[in-house]
Design a protein around this motif. Structure first.
Motif, PDB file in Angstrom:
ATOM      1  N   ASP A 142       0.869  -1.166   0.000  1.00 50.48           N
ATOM      2  CA  ASP A 142       0.000   0.000   0.000  1.00 50.48           C
ATOM      3  C   ASP A 142       0.911   1.222   0.000  1.00 50.48           C
ATOM      4  O   ASP A 142       2.010   1.200   0.562  1.00 50.48           O
ATOM      5  N   PHE A 195      -1.748  12.146   7.691  1.00 50.47           N
ATOM      6  CA  PHE A 195      -2.151  11.396   6.508  1.00 50.47           C
ATOM      7  C   PHE A 195      -2.829  12.334   5.510  1.00 50.47           C
ATOM      8  O   PHE A 195      -3.630  13.187   5.894  1.00 50.47           O
ATOM      9  N   ASN A 205      -4.377   1.335  -2.325  1.00 52.50           N
ATOM     10  CA  ASN A 205      -4.031  -0.056  -2.065  1.00 52.50           C
ATOM     11  C   ASN A 205      -3.162  -0.625  -3.187  1.00 52.50           C
ATOM     12  O   ASN A 205      -2.846   0.061  -4.165  1.00 52.50           O
ATOM     13  N   TYR A 220      -8.016   6.374  -0.541  1.00 51.55           N
ATOM     14  CA  TYR A 220      -8.561   6.962   0.678  1.00 51.55           C
ATOM     15  C   TYR A 220      -7.962   8.345   0.851  1.00 51.55           C
ATOM     16  O   TYR A 220      -6.795   8.579   0.527  1.00 51.55           O
ATOM     17  N   ASP A 238       3.888   0.716   2.621  1.00 51.30           N
ATOM     18  CA  ASP A 238       3.483  -0.189   3.704  1.00 51.30           C
ATOM     19  C   ASP A 238       3.384  -1.594   3.141  1.00 51.30           C
ATOM     20  O   ASP A 238       2.470  -1.900   2.372  1.00 51.30           O
ATOM     21  N   HIS A 282      -3.225  -4.922   5.994  1.00 53.52           N
ATOM     22  CA  HIS A 282      -4.301  -4.257   6.726  1.00 53.52           C
ATOM     23  C   HIS A 282      -5.590  -4.407   5.946  1.00 53.52           C
ATOM     24  O   HIS A 282      -5.575  -4.544   4.723  1.00 53.52           O
ATOM     25  N   VAL A 304      -6.186   0.560   3.638  1.00 53.83           N
ATOM     26  CA  VAL A 304      -4.942   1.314   3.677  1.00 53.83           C
ATOM     27  C   VAL A 304      -4.833   2.077   4.998  1.00 53.83           C
ATOM     28  O   VAL A 304      -5.778   2.751   5.413  1.00 53.83           O
ATOM     29  N   SER A 305      -3.698   1.938   5.645  1.00 55.42           N
ATOM     30  CA  SER A 305      -3.517   2.562   6.946  1.00 55.42           C
ATOM     31  C   SER A 305      -3.325   4.072   6.824  1.00 55.42           C
ATOM     32  O   SER A 305      -2.716   4.557   5.866  1.00 55.42           O
ATOM     33  N   ARG A 306      -3.818   4.787   7.825  1.00 55.21           N
ATOM     34  CA  ARG A 306      -3.613   6.235   7.917  1.00 55.21           C
ATOM     35  C   ARG A 306      -2.584   6.562   8.999  1.00 55.21           C
ATOM     36  O   ARG A 306      -2.351   7.733   9.294  1.00 55.21           O
ATOM     37  N   THR A 307      -1.971   5.546   9.545  1.00 57.40           N
ATOM     38  CA  THR A 307      -1.048   5.701  10.665  1.00 57.40           C
ATOM     39  C   THR A 307       0.392   5.655  10.184  1.00 57.40           C
ATOM     40  O   THR A 307       0.821   4.634   9.631  1.00 57.40           O
ATOM     41  N   ASP A 364       2.740   2.556  10.630  1.00 50.43           N
ATOM     42  CA  ASP A 364       2.493   1.323   9.872  1.00 50.43           C
ATOM     43  C   ASP A 364       3.312   1.262   8.582  1.00 50.43           C
ATOM     44  O   ASP A 364       3.375   0.211   7.948  1.00 50.43           O
ATOM     45  N   TYR A 365       3.900   2.365   8.217  1.00 45.04           N
ATOM     46  CA  TYR A 365       4.631   2.419   6.954  1.00 45.04           C
ATOM     47  C   TYR A 365       6.098   2.068   7.169  1.00 45.04           C
ATOM     48  O   TYR A 365       6.730   2.509   8.125  1.00 45.04           O
TER      49      TYR A 365
END
Length: 125
Positions: free
Chosen positions: A32, A46, A51, A58, A98, A102, A105-108, A111-112
Motif C-alpha cells: 500500500d 495522513f 491499495n 482513501y 506499507d 491491513h 490502507v492505513s492512515r497511521t 504502519d509504513y
C-alpha cells in the motif's frame, strides 16, 4: 526500498501541483502506498493512500475532492495530483510504502515501512 518524492514547489492559491514518488530497489506493487505531510511545528498527517492494485483510494477530509492519488505499478510510481491548493496545504509532503497487511490502507505513519525524503509544497496567498 528507496523512495524519491518530487514535484513540490511554490504555487499560488487555487493552483495545482502533481507530486511523484519513484521507488527503486523493490517493487511497490506489493505495498500500500501513502502520502503524508508535515507542516512546521505540526505532526505528520495522513493525506491520501492507495491499495496495492490501485483499486481503492482513501483521503483525509481536508483534501478530499481536491487531491487524487494514483499509481503505476509497471513504472514503480505513485502520484498525488493536488488541485485548488490552499495556504494550509503548505507542508513537506512524503510518500511512504506499507508492506504489511491491513484490511484497508492505513492512515497511521508508524504502519509504513519506507519513507521518501519529502518534497516541499508552498502555497502563497
Amino acid at each position: 526500498v528507496q523512495l524519491q518524492a518530487s514535484g513540490g514547489g511554490l504555487v499560488q492559491v487555487g493552483g495545482s501541483l502533481r507530486l511523484s514518488c519513484a521507488a527503486s530497489g523493490r517493487t511497490v506493487a506489493s505495498s500500500d502506498m501513502g502520502w503524508f505531510r508535515q507542516a512546521p511545528g505540526m505532526q505528520r498527517e495522513f493525506v491520501a493512500g492507495i491499495n496495492r492494485s490501485g483499486g481503492s483510494s482513501y483521503y483525509a477530509a481536508y483534501v478530499k475532492g481536491r487531491f487524487t492519488i494514483s499509481r503505476d505499478n509497471t513504472k514503480n510510481m505513485v502520484y498525488l495530483q493536488m488541485n485548488s491548493l490552499k495556504p494550509e496545504d503548505t507542508a513537506v509532503y512524503y510518500c511512504a510504502a506499507d508492506y504489511g497487511f491491513h484490511a484497508i490502507v492505513s492512515r497511521t505513519p508508524r504502519d509504513y515501512d519506507y519513507w521518501g525524503q519529502g518534497t516541499l509544497v508552498t502555497v502563497s496567498s
